[in-house]
Design a protein around this motif. Structure first.
Motif, mmCIF file in Angstrom:
data_model
loop_
_atom_site.group_PDB
_atom_site.id
_atom_site.type_symbol
_atom_site.label_atom_id
_atom_site.label_comp_id
_atom_site.label_asym_id
_atom_site.label_seq_id
_atom_site.Cartn_x
_atom_site.Cartn_y
_atom_site.Cartn_z
ATOM 1 N N UNK A 13 25.794 48.482 9.421
ATOM 2 C CA UNK A 13 24.725 47.816 9.969
ATOM 3 C C UNK A 13 24.197 48.384 12.255
ATOM 4 N N UNK A 14 25.562 49.194 12.226
ATOM 5 C CA UNK A 14 25.561 49.380 13.965
ATOM 6 C C UNK A 14 24.854 50.728 13.676
ATOM 7 N N UNK A 15 25.314 51.857 12.966
ATOM 8 C CA UNK A 15 25.478 53.688 12.950
ATOM 9 C C UNK A 15 23.385 53.282 13.021
ATOM 10 N N UNK A 16 23.177 52.556 11.666
ATOM 11 C CA UNK A 16 21.574 52.465 10.667
ATOM 12 C C UNK A 16 20.835 50.956 11.168
ATOM 13 N N UNK A 17 20.285 51.303 12.685
ATOM 14 C CA UNK A 17 19.509 50.096 12.822
ATOM 15 C C UNK A 17 18.684 49.452 11.780
ATOM 16 N N UNK A 18 17.843 50.487 11.175
ATOM 17 C CA UNK A 18 16.659 50.229 9.830
ATOM 18 C C UNK A 18 16.696 50.304 8.822
ATOM 19 N N UNK A 19 17.979 50.578 8.485
ATOM 20 C CA UNK A 19 18.438 50.574 7.022
ATOM 21 C C UNK A 19 18.120 49.341 6.732
ATOM 22 N N UNK A 20 18.293 49.667 5.193
ATOM 23 C CA UNK A 20 17.678 47.806 4.450
ATOM 24 C C UNK A 20 18.958 48.358 3.301
ATOM 25 N N UNK A 21 19.778 47.456 3.957
ATOM 26 C CA UNK A 21 20.558 47.328 2.509
ATOM 27 C C UNK A 21 21.211 46.124 1.049
ATOM 28 N N UNK A 22 20.911 47.463 0.072
ATOM 29 C CA UNK A 22 20.835 47.297 -0.936
ATOM 30 C C UNK A 22 21.915 46.854 -2.019
ATOM 31 N N UNK A 23 23.448 46.968 -1.847
ATOM 32 C CA UNK A 23 24.657 46.149 -2.303
ATOM 33 C C UNK A 23 25.095 45.689 -1.663
ATOM 34 N N UNK A 24 25.232 44.196 -1.412
ATOM 35 C CA UNK A 24 25.889 43.373 -0.188
ATOM 36 C C UNK A 24 26.757 42.591 -1.642
ATOM 37 N N UNK A 25 25.431 41.765 -2.541
ATOM 38 C CA UNK A 25 26.160 41.112 -3.737
ATOM 39 C C UNK A 25 27.376 41.213 -3.986
ATOM 40 N N UNK A 26 28.384 42.631 -3.391
ATOM 41 C CA UNK A 26 29.228 42.309 -4.611
ATOM 42 C C UNK A 26 30.779 42.384 -3.554
ATOM 43 N N UNK A 27 30.392 41.962 -2.028
ATOM 44 C CA UNK A 27 30.645 42.124 -1.673
ATOM 45 C C UNK A 27 31.631 40.236 -1.378
ATOM 46 N N UNK A 28 30.986 39.395 -2.148
ATOM 47 C CA UNK A 28 30.398 37.897 -2.720
ATOM 48 C C UNK A 28 31.794 37.901 -4.051
ATOM 49 N N UNK A 29 33.079 37.905 -2.784
ATOM 50 C CA UNK A 29 34.321 38.143 -3.764
ATOM 51 C C UNK A 29 35.112 36.927 -4.076
ATOM 52 N N UNK A 30 35.801 36.843 -5.016
ATOM 53 C CA UNK A 30 36.894 35.526 -5.009
ATOM 54 C C UNK A 30 37.497 35.277 -3.526
ATOM 55 N N UNK A 31 38.093 36.525 -3.291
ATOM 56 C CA UNK A 31 38.884 36.145 -1.960
ATOM 57 C C UNK A 31 38.208 35.385 -1.395
ATOM 58 N N UNK A 32 36.947 36.215 -0.755
ATOM 59 C CA UNK A 32 35.993 35.824 0.259
ATOM 60 C C UNK A 32 35.128 34.418 -0.491
ATOM 61 N N UNK A 33 35.386 34.008 -1.248
ATOM 62 C CA UNK A 33 34.668 32.680 -1.804
ATOM 63 C C UNK A 33 36.047 31.603 -1.199
ATOM 64 N N UNK A 34 37.374 32.119 -1.608
ATOM 65 C CA UNK A 34 38.893 31.310 -1.217
ATOM 66 C C UNK A 34 39.080 30.874 0.502
ATOM 67 N N UNK A 35 38.487 31.606 1.019
ATOM 68 C CA UNK A 35 38.899 31.671 2.357
ATOM 69 C C UNK A 35 37.471 31.164 3.254
ATOM 70 N N UNK A 36 36.616 31.121 2.121
ATOM 71 C CA UNK A 36 35.122 29.968 2.911
ATOM 72 C C UNK A 36 35.434 28.962 2.729
#
Length: 510
Positions: A64-87
């Motif tokens: 996001x820092x390097x590409x200010x106008x890019x649309x992120x098309x692959x974010x969903x896989x970051x919702x991992x069990x580990x992230x849910x646990x930390x949340x």
């Protein structure tokens, strides 16, 4: 008000769950070494999970820092069990349950199985957002503020999603946006505003109030704004589920096409995204292209304060801001939005015109006042808002009625926490008199509560003061001067900043 020169990463802090109590006596024969080993393994595994999540999110932030106008098309896989646990572990353990009635402690039982199942439902599309439970909390002016309390699983997924999106938007949000952002607090916003007013030629202030902001947000516009940076439609659909889940009140679910559900975990981020596109980018462009003099901006969520050197700029900006908001389903509160003469030169200018002292305005719990120091030079002062003090004292009086027959040490410990918490926020320079008055009034309420315990009670004022001295903290300024703290957080050189090796960050007050 100022652009922050340093940005902070979004961090979800995992906390170790408390040990279980009430176990059968027979378990006492378990070997001590094995228990220590299990605890050590849990801590190590959680630390590894946190590190893994942090590395994955940092990659998103770097892109996001390097590409200010890019649309992120692959974010969903970051919702991992580990992230849910930390949340989950980042949630408040004593928070009110949502419509599902599930508390943090309920969900902790058999946590891993529940998180695995939640993760599977989220990724296969089987996850369904539940309506938020409507809850009201009192405001300082006596009115009720509606809050939306989400179900526990919704809170977990919302916090995880916000952690991912924060990596993108923390690279996009402007420096004068302070509300509900990692590493930024209400006092940071106050510092920036006070440094801007005190060190520039600002003489006019717009104190703006957006009418019912969290309920007025257009969900259609919000989704369009999100799609500027988020191209993963699975994330968009997830957010739409929360927006359309509705609110449960008195057994009836109400679904609206406007609003973000104030009080939900994801709501602050969505509100910042909305105002980033509706106000921040537009105001920054207006400052560069339209302003003929100095202009400063500070925004904390939907609280806006804009300062101008020239009155003509302030009038033009206010008229254009009204039109801008109307284009995006927002409106300024006609009675609460004001343009006032305020700043270093306001008192002198008004005196020359035969007018009284400059008006005051409120921001984040304080009343800002144009005053003078003991040496007679201009000094911007902060006083705790009177209605905030009255509201807090009402809360204390009501609670003391319930605690009337508790022992003095029990009452003292509770009041000690209350007064210390009040001082932690309000103990700023120039506000000592409000702290003294608050502590004095708390002592009065405590004496009254003690005397009401019995008709024979003879708690004199002298004894009440002695008890208060034993338990209540003394008034003391706990925060540094705004310019000092601002200098530490933004340590760059600029000659006109008024302090050695300090400058107001680029894009701020110019």
């Amino acid at each position: 008000m100022m652009h922050g020169c340093e940005k902070s990463d979004s961090v979800i802090v995992a906390r170790k769950s408390p040990n279980k109590t009430g176990q059968p006596v027979a378990e006492a024969i378990e070997r001590r070494a094995e228990a220590k080993e299990n605890a050590s393994q849990q801590r190590t595994r959680r630390a590894q999970n946190r590190e893994s999540v942090s590395q994955a999110l940092e990659r998103v932030r770097s892109a996001a820092r390097q590409r200010k106008k890019e649309r992120f098309t692959a974010l969903f896989h970051h919702l991992t069990t580990d992230l849910l646990r930390l949340s989950f572990f980042a949630l408040k353990r004593d928070a009110a349950p949502g419509a599902d009635g599930v508390t943090w402690q309920d969900y902790e039982a058999d946590l891993e199985r529940k998180l695995t199942d939640l993760h599977a439902r989220v990724h296969r599309g089987g996850y369904r957002a539940q309506p938020s439970r409507r809850r009201y909390i009192p405001k300082a002016d006596g009115r009720q503020r509606p809050l939306a309390v989400a179900a526990l699983e919704d809170k977990i997924v919302q916090r995880a999603t916000a952690a991912v999106l924060n990596q993108i938007y923390e690279e996009d949000f402007l420096g004068f946006s302070y509300g509900f952002r990692p590493g930024r607090s209400q006092h940071d916003a106050l510092d920036a505003l006070m440094v801007g007013i005190g060190s520039t030629k600002v003489s006019w202030i717009i104190d703006a109030d957006i009418r019912g902001f969290f309920d007025a947000v257009s969900q259609e516009w919000l989704v369009r704004f999100l799609e500027h940076r988020v191209g993963d439609q699975r994330i968009i659909r997830l957010i739409q589920k929360w927006l359309r889940a509705g609110v449960l009140e008195e057994g009836t679910v109400t679904v609206s096409e406007t609003g973000t559900g104030q009080g939900s975990v994801i709501s602050p981020l969505l509100a910042n995204v909305y105002l980033h596109y509706v106000f921040d980018l537009w105001a920054e462009r207006w400052r560069r292209r339209e302003a003929t003099g100095t202009m400063i901006i500070t925004r904390y969520a939907d609280d806006l304060v804009i300062g101008f050197e020239r009155r003509a700029d302030a009038h033009r900006f206010l008229d254009m801001m009204r039109k801008r908001f109307e284009e995006f389903a927002l409106s300024l509160h006609s009675e609460k939005t004001r343009l006032i003469e305020f700043g270093r030169y306001a008192a002198h200018n008004r005196e020359q015109r035969g007018l009284g002292k400059p008006e005051t305005f409120n921001f984040l719990g304080f009343t800002l006042i144009c005053g003078r120091s003991r040496r007679g030079v201009f000094q911007l002062k902060r006083k705790t808002r009177r209605d905030r003090i009255r509201a807090k004292l009402r809360e204390i009086r009501e609670e003391l009625r319930w605690r009337r027959h508790h022992s003095i040490p029990q009452q003292g410990q509770w009041l000690q926490q209350v007064v210390r918490g009040f001082f932690a926020y309000h103990a700023v320079p120039t506000n000592m008199s409000a702290l003294v008055v608050f502590r004095y009034r708390v002592t009065e309420l405590w004496q009254r509560a003690l005397k009401q315990r019995s008709q024979r009670d003879k708690t004199t004022w002298r004894r009440a003061r002695k008890i208060a001295d034993d338990w209540l903290p003394k008034p003391k300024i706990l925060h540094p001067w705004p310019s000092d703290r601002f200098a530490v957080k933004h340590p760059r050189w600029e000659p006109y900043a008024g302090k050695l090796h300090v400058r107001i960050c680029a894009g701020g007050a110019q």
